[in-house]
Design a protein around this motif. Structure first.
Motif, PDB file in Angstrom:
ATOM      1  N   ALA A 261       0.888  -0.974   0.053  1.00 58.48           N
ATOM      2  CA  ALA A 261       0.254   0.125   0.077  1.00 58.48           C
ATOM      3  C   ALA A 261       0.870   1.153  -0.063  1.00 58.48           C
ATOM      4  CB  ALA A 261      -1.052   0.087   1.063  1.00 58.48           C
ATOM      5  N   ILE A 262       1.885   1.047   0.552  1.00 63.77           N
ATOM      6  CA  ILE A 262       2.962   2.447   0.787  1.00 63.77           C
ATOM      7  C   ILE A 262       4.294   2.219  -0.436  1.00 63.77           C
ATOM      8  CG2 ILE A 262       2.300   2.954   2.747  1.00 63.77           C
ATOM      9  CD1 ILE A 262       4.857   2.024   3.965  1.00 63.77           C
ATOM     10  N   GLY A 263       4.209   1.291  -1.093  1.00 59.00           N
ATOM     11  CA  GLY A 263       5.257   0.949  -2.226  1.00 59.00           C
ATOM     12  C   GLY A 263       6.614   0.663  -1.587  1.00 59.00           C
ATOM     13  N   GLY A 264       6.660   0.135  -0.228  1.00 64.34           N
ATOM     14  CA  GLY A 264       7.937   0.017   0.491  1.00 64.34           C
ATOM     15  C   GLY A 264       7.807  -0.049   1.955  1.00 64.34           C
ATOM     16  N   ASN A 265       8.868   0.014   2.569  1.00 64.11           N
ATOM     17  CA  ASN A 265       8.953   0.025   4.136  1.00 64.11           C
ATOM     18  C   ASN A 265       8.978   1.208   4.695  1.00 64.11           C
ATOM     19  OD1 ASN A 265      11.457   0.561   3.424  1.00 64.11           O
ATOM     20  ND2 ASN A 265      12.687  -0.918   4.432  1.00 64.11           N
ATOM     21  N   ALA A 266       8.786   2.370   4.079  1.00 60.59           N
ATOM     22  CA  ALA A 266       8.663   3.515   4.830  1.00 60.59           C
ATOM     23  C   ALA A 266       7.668   4.629   4.026  1.00 60.59           C
ATOM     24  CB  ALA A 266      10.243   4.238   5.094  1.00 60.59           C
ATOM     25  N   ARG A 267       7.190   5.439   4.842  1.00 58.58           N
ATOM     26  CA  ARG A 267       6.517   6.636   3.889  1.00 58.58           C
ATOM     27  C   ARG A 267       6.599   7.700   4.962  1.00 58.58           C
ATOM     28  NH1 ARG A 267       1.475   9.373   4.662  1.00 58.58           N
ATOM     29  NH2 ARG A 267       0.555   9.968   2.924  1.00 58.58           N
ATOM     30  N   LEU A 268       6.768   9.025   4.179  1.00 63.33           N
ATOM     31  CA  LEU A 268       6.840  10.075   4.724  1.00 63.33           C
ATOM     32  C   LEU A 268       5.711  10.958   4.737  1.00 63.33           C
ATOM     33  CD1 LEU A 268       8.766  12.294   6.455  1.00 63.33           C
ATOM     34  CD2 LEU A 268       9.251  13.160   4.340  1.00 63.33           C
ATOM     35  N   GLY A 269       4.978  11.258   5.769  1.00 61.86           N
ATOM     36  CA  GLY A 269       3.927  11.960   5.759  1.00 61.86           C
ATOM     37  C   GLY A 269       4.055  13.510   6.215  1.00 61.86           C
ATOM     38  N   ASN A 270       3.039  14.275   6.037  1.00 63.00           N
ATOM     39  CA  ASN A 270       3.019  15.595   6.470  1.00 63.00           C
ATOM     40  C   ASN A 270       2.481  15.967   7.801  1.00 63.00           C
ATOM     41  OD1 ASN A 270       4.306  16.481   3.906  1.00 63.00           O
ATOM     42  ND2 ASN A 270       2.294  16.360   2.848  1.00 63.00           N
ATOM     43  N   GLY A 271       1.744  15.065   8.439  1.00 61.87           N
ATOM     44  CA  GLY A 271       1.413  15.063   9.737  1.00 61.87           C
ATOM     45  C   GLY A 271       2.331  15.089  10.778  1.00 61.87           C
ATOM     46  N   PRO A 272       1.812  15.260  11.831  1.00 62.53           N
ATOM     47  CA  PRO A 272       2.716  15.031  13.277  1.00 62.53           C
ATOM     48  C   PRO A 272       2.833  13.651  13.774  1.00 62.53           C
ATOM     49  CG  PRO A 272       0.848  15.853  14.123  1.00 62.53           C
ATOM     50  CD  PRO A 272       0.452  15.748  12.553  1.00 62.53           C
ATOM     51  N   LEU A 273       2.206  12.713  13.078  1.00 66.67           N
ATOM     52  CA  LEU A 273       2.002  11.415  13.807  1.00 66.67           C
ATOM     53  C   LEU A 273       3.097  10.347  12.792  1.00 66.67           C
ATOM     54  CD1 LEU A 273      -1.852  10.664  13.715  1.00 66.67           C
ATOM     55  CD2 LEU A 273      -0.310  11.150  15.669  1.00 66.67           C
ATOM     56  N   LEU A 274       3.866   9.437  13.850  1.00 66.12           N
ATOM     57  CA  LEU A 274       4.639   8.469  13.362  1.00 66.12           C
ATOM     58  C   LEU A 274       4.031   6.950  14.053  1.00 66.12           C
ATOM     59  CD1 LEU A 274       7.320   7.205  11.993  1.00 66.12           C
ATOM     60  CD2 LEU A 274       8.281   7.731  14.342  1.00 66.12           C
ATOM     61  N   VAL A 275       4.034   6.114  13.105  1.00 72.76           N
ATOM     62  CA  VAL A 275       3.772   4.568  13.166  1.00 72.76           C
ATOM     63  C   VAL A 275       5.173   4.078  13.005  1.00 72.76           C
ATOM     64  CG1 VAL A 275       2.492   2.626  13.173  1.00 72.76           C
ATOM     65  CG2 VAL A 275       1.477   5.099  12.704  1.00 72.76           C
ATOM     66  N   ALA A 276       5.737   3.307  14.080  1.00 70.91           N
ATOM     67  CA  ALA A 276       6.866   2.504  13.921  1.00 70.91           C
ATOM     68  C   ALA A 276       7.045   1.045  14.480  1.00 70.91           C
ATOM     69  CB  ALA A 276       8.178   3.567  14.365  1.00 70.91           C
ATOM     70  N   GLU A 277       7.711   0.271  13.681  1.00 67.30           N
ATOM     71  CA  GLU A 277       7.892  -0.916  14.278  1.00 67.30           C
ATOM     72  C   GLU A 277       9.025  -0.967  15.193  1.00 67.30           C
ATOM     73  OE1 GLU A 277       8.892  -5.516  12.443  1.00 67.30           O
ATOM     74  OE2 GLU A 277       7.749  -4.190  11.239  1.00 67.30           O
ATOM     75  N   ALA A 278       8.623  -1.634  16.357  1.00 69.38           N
ATOM     76  CA  ALA A 278       9.781  -1.508  17.416  1.00 69.38           C
ATOM     77  C   ALA A 278      10.167  -2.905  17.786  1.00 69.38           C
ATOM     78  CB  ALA A 278       9.350  -1.058  18.669  1.00 69.38           C
ATOM     79  N   ASP A 279      11.591  -3.162  17.332  1.00 70.21           N
ATOM     80  CA  ASP A 279      12.240  -4.662  17.303  1.00 70.21           C
ATOM     81  C   ASP A 279      13.040  -4.755  18.710  1.00 70.21           C
ATOM     82  OD1 ASP A 279      13.409  -6.884  16.879  1.00 70.21           O
ATOM     83  OD2 ASP A 279      15.166  -5.755  16.018  1.00 70.21           O
ATOM     84  N   GLU A 280      12.462  -5.760  19.461  1.00 63.63           N
ATOM     85  CA  GLU A 280      12.949  -6.435  20.671  1.00 63.63           C
ATOM     86  C   GLU A 280      14.383  -7.350  20.340  1.00 63.63           C
ATOM     87  OE1 GLU A 280      10.961 -10.065  19.702  1.00 63.63           O
ATOM     88  OE2 GLU A 280      10.738  -7.963  19.153  1.00 63.63           O
ATOM     89  N   SER A 281      14.612  -7.759  19.261  1.00 61.38           N
ATOM     90  CA  SER A 281      15.667  -8.858  19.001  1.00 61.38           C
ATOM     91  C   SER A 281      16.979  -8.521  19.807  1.00 61.38           C
ATOM     92  CB  SER A 281      15.916  -9.019  17.663  1.00 61.38           C
ATOM     93  OG  SER A 281      16.371  -7.750  16.784  1.00 61.38           O
ATOM     94  N   ASP A 282      17.434  -7.273  20.089  1.00 61.87           N
ATOM     95  CA  ASP A 282      18.871  -7.135  20.666  1.00 61.87           C
ATOM     96  C   ASP A 282      18.792  -6.380  21.546  1.00 61.87           C
ATOM     97  OD1 ASP A 282      18.029  -4.497  19.448  1.00 61.87           O
ATOM     98  OD2 ASP A 282      19.499  -4.455  18.091  1.00 61.87           O
ATOM     99  N   GLY A 283      17.567  -6.290  22.432  1.00 62.27           N
ATOM    100  CA  GLY A 283      17.393  -5.385  23.660  1.00 62.27           C
ATOM    101  C   GLY A 283      17.177  -4.112  23.427  1.00 62.27           C
ATOM    102  N   SER A 284      17.469  -3.429  22.231  1.00 64.71           N
ATOM    103  CA  SER A 284      17.227  -1.922  22.144  1.00 64.71           C
ATOM    104  C   SER A 284      15.916  -1.401  22.129  1.00 64.71           C
ATOM    105  CB  SER A 284      18.082  -1.591  20.661  1.00 64.71           C
ATOM    106  OG  SER A 284      17.031  -2.334  19.759  1.00 64.71           O
ATOM    107  N   LEU A 285      15.044  -2.252  22.341  1.00 69.47           N
ATOM    108  CA  LEU A 285      13.595  -1.991  22.605  1.00 69.47           C
ATOM    109  C   LEU A 285      13.357  -0.656  23.653  1.00 69.47           C
ATOM    110  CD1 LEU A 285      10.599  -2.242  21.789  1.00 69.47           C
ATOM    111  CD2 LEU A 285      10.589  -3.953  23.232  1.00 69.47           C
TER     112      LEU A 285
END
Length: 280
Positions: A192-216
């Protein structure tokens, strides 16, 4: 190692820019008109899409890559500054400034060595990484940059052992279709967004958060989402309690926590203030 990512006056260089997590971050920065370069040993549709939005891609990892933005091949400083007057400030700040102050001051974007971004996959003995250390470049883990971007927006960070990509994609797409125009950083490619990221013009960000290395534990979002918790990534975790501790820290750092209570561990160990279920 510096504590904060600089969104005002330094370029970004990614060692291993073609990775699914690294490329999403590089894409957002390039679309925000930051100067972005990176190295990868393979040419893929992902590196080609980064080139299409202005990133400079090196096909080998060597010390000379870090000199790119100090060379005559780099974009002119005044051109970069002209493009970045609106994008150098975070979306929160732009919203607040538009309501209070008519003057925006932007720091000189041409000063300093590039900020070097690495992932856990990069060996400390990597020649490009060693060159960055020798030059005194600011070096950040991929998660440091993600944490800084999450702070830069009103963010929703989606975590969990399974379902992160699907859930973050769904949330981002629904917000997009609702007219919120969110920025999206996803750990997989979304048609739907043609890739793995999209830059919007609004103030909201939706991000996938990875726990695999503890950096969560570095992430602090307005809304944290946890889909489930299981023992995974045995290269980093020896027992479930260690995984739970990482998620508990993440939960405490988020202003609001949404959790799937179909998972007993989420229900009993995190106790989210907002819950959802497919069974109840």
């Amino acid at each position: 190692m510096p504590k904060t990512v600089d969104f005002s006056n330094k370029p970004f260089h990614f060692i291993g820019i073609g990775g699914i997590g690294m490329s999403a971050l590089a894409y957002i920065l390039a679309k925000r008109q930051f100067r972005v370069s990176g190295s990868d040993t393979r040419t893929t549709h992902i590196t080609q899409s980064l080139q299409a939005v202005g990133a400079h891609i090196f096909k080998q990892q060597c010390a000379a890559n870090l000199e790119f933005f100090q060379s005559r091949n780099a974009p002119a400083c005044e051109d970069v500054a002209a493009k970045r007057v609106s994008t150098s400030l975070n979306p929160k700040a732009l919203t607040e400034i538009s309501q209070s102050s008519p003057t925006i001051s932007v720091a000189d974007p041409c000063l300093g060595l590039p900020q070097v971004i690495c992932s856990t996959a990069i060996n400390p003995l990597n020649s490009e990484y060693q060159a960055a250390k020798k030059l005194g470049c600011p070096i950040f883990h991929r998660s440091d940059l993600l944490a800084a971007l999450i702070e830069d927006y009103y963010s929703i960070a989606v975590a969990g052992t399974h379902g992160k990509t699907t859930t973050s994609s769904l949330i981002g797409y629904l917000l997009w279709q609702a007219g919120c125009d969110p920025t999206m950083i996803i750990g997989g490619e979304v048609d739907a967004i043609g890739g793995n990221a999209r830059l919007g013009n609004g103030p909201l960000l939706v991000a996938e958060a990875d726990e695999s290395d503890g950096s969560l534990v570095k992430l602090s979002a307005e809304i944290g989402v946890v889909t489930n918790i299981e023992l995974d990534h045995p290269d980093h975790y020896q027992k479930l309690e260690e995984v739970v501790e990482i998620f508990q820290t993440f939960a405490k750092r988020c202003k609001n926590l949404v959790g799937c209570i179909d998972c007993e561990t989420v229900r009993t160990q995190l106790k989210p203030n907002i819950s959802y279920s497919l069974r109840r």
